[in-house]
Write a protein that holds these residues in place. Structure first.
Motif, short mmCIF file in Angstrom:
data_model
loop_
_atom_site.label_atom_id
_atom_site.label_comp_id
_atom_site.label_asym_id
_atom_site.label_seq_id
_atom_site.Cartn_x
_atom_site.Cartn_y
_atom_site.Cartn_z
N TRP A 44 0.78 -1.14 -0.01
CA TRP A 44 -0.01 0.10 -0.05
C TRP A 44 0.71 1.29 -0.03
O TRP A 44 1.96 1.17 0.56
N GLU A 88 -13.86 10.97 -3.14
CA GLU A 88 -14.51 9.98 -3.75
C GLU A 88 -13.65 8.52 -3.58
O GLU A 88 -14.47 7.36 -3.70
N SER A 89 -12.34 8.50 -3.60
CA SER A 89 -11.75 7.16 -3.44
C SER A 89 -11.64 6.70 -2.32
O SER A 89 -11.46 5.53 -1.75
N THR A 91 -13.16 5.49 0.81
CA THR A 91 -14.57 5.40 1.42
C THR A 91 -14.54 4.49 2.55
O THR A 91 -15.57 4.21 2.94
N GLU A 92 -13.55 4.15 3.18
CA GLU A 92 -13.50 3.41 4.46
C GLU A 92 -12.58 3.89 5.34
O GLU A 92 -11.75 4.70 5.06
N ASP A 112 -8.47 3.88 0.76
CA ASP A 112 -8.92 3.87 -0.36
C ASP A 112 -8.60 2.35 -0.87
O ASP A 112 -7.38 2.05 -1.17
N PRO A 113 -9.60 1.51 -0.69
CA PRO A 113 -9.44 0.23 -0.84
C PRO A 113 -8.99 -0.25 -2.36
O PRO A 113 -8.36 -1.17 -2.60
N VAL A 114 -9.78 0.58 -3.42
CA VAL A 114 -9.31 0.02 -4.90
C VAL A 114 -7.92 0.31 -5.17
O VAL A 114 -7.10 -0.55 -5.74
N ASN A 115 -7.23 1.51 -4.70
CA ASN A 115 -6.12 1.90 -5.16
C ASN A 115 -4.89 1.52 -3.83
O ASN A 115 -3.89 1.96 -4.28
N GLU A 116 -5.50 0.72 -3.08
CA GLU A 116 -4.58 0.45 -1.95
C GLU A 116 -3.87 1.55 -1.37
O GLU A 116 -2.50 1.57 -1.39
#
Length: 177
Positions: A44, A88-89, A91-92, A112-116
Motif C-alpha cells: 500500500w 471519492e476514493s 471510502t472506508e 482507499d481500498p481500490v487503489n490500496e
C-alpha cells in the motif's frame, strides 16, 4: 518562582504529573507507524500525519457550519494530504484509540481500498469539550473528520456514518469501518 508566590494556574493545568498523557501520545505515534509499516509491507501507499492540535467543532446553532473532529496540521502535511487524498476514493476507515484521563487519543485511518492507499492521522482531543460535536453528530447521524491548515483552510473532509470509536464509544474493540 519564589516559595511565596502562588502557582500559575495555566502551568498547573497543562502539567502531566503522571506522564500518562506523554506516554499515551508516544504510544499513539508508535502504533501509527506500525500500522503504516504493515500497510506498506502489503504494497500500500501510505501517508502519515501527526496533528499539532485537534479540535472538536460543533455547529453552535448554525446549521451551515461544519462540525466534527478537526486535525490541524502543518502546512507541509496539509499540502501532502491535499495531493494524496480524494474524497471519492477514500471510502472506508478504521479508528484505533483509547481514552486516557480527559483525552481521547486516536489514530484515524482513511482507506482507499481500490487503489490500496491509506492516510493515517494521529490526534488527541479533550473529551470535556466534545459535547456539542457529539450532539451534532447524533442529530445528523454522521460525524466528520477534517484536515485543516494552521490558517483555518480545510484541505479535506471524511464523513463517518459509524462514529462511536471517534467519540470513545467503541462498537468493536476500538475499531470501526
Amino acid at each position: 518562582m519564589s516559595e511565596n508566590q502562588p502557582a500559575d494556574p495555566h502551568s498547573e493545568r497543562v502539567k502531566d504529573a503522571t506522564a500518562a498523557e506523554t506516554e499515551a501520545w508516544k504510544q499513539e505515534l508508535e502504533e501509527m507507524e506500525q500500522i503504516a509499516q504493515e500497510r506498506r509491507d502489503d504494497g500500500w501507499e501510505v501517508l502519515t500525519m501527526s496533528a499539532g492540535h485537534t479540535n472538536t467543532v460543533s455547529r453552535d446553532g448554525d446549521a451551515d457550519e461544519q462540525f466534527g473532529i478537526c486535525h490541524i496540521v502543518p502546512d507541509s502535511d496539509a499540502d501532502a494530504f491535499a495531493e494524496f487524498y480524494d474524497e471519492e476514493s477514500f471510502t472506508e476507515y478504521l479508528v484505533y484509540g483509547r481514552p486516557i484521563e480527559a483525552y481521547l487519543y486516536l489514530v484515524t485511518e482513511l482507506i482507499d481500498p481500490v487503489n490500496e492507499r491509506a492516510v493515517l492521522i494521529a490526534g488527541r482531543y479533550n473529551r470535556m469539550y466534545a459535547d456539542g460535536m457529539i450532539s451534532d453528530a447524533n442529530e445528523e447521524g454522521v460525524l466528520y473528520t477534517h484536515v485543516q491548515k494552521i490558517n483555518g483552510t480545510v484541505v479535506g473532509s471524511f464523513e463517518h456514518e459509524t462514529y462511536g470509536p471517534l467519540i470513545g464509544e467503541p462498537e468493536e474493540p476500538g475499531v470501526a469501518e
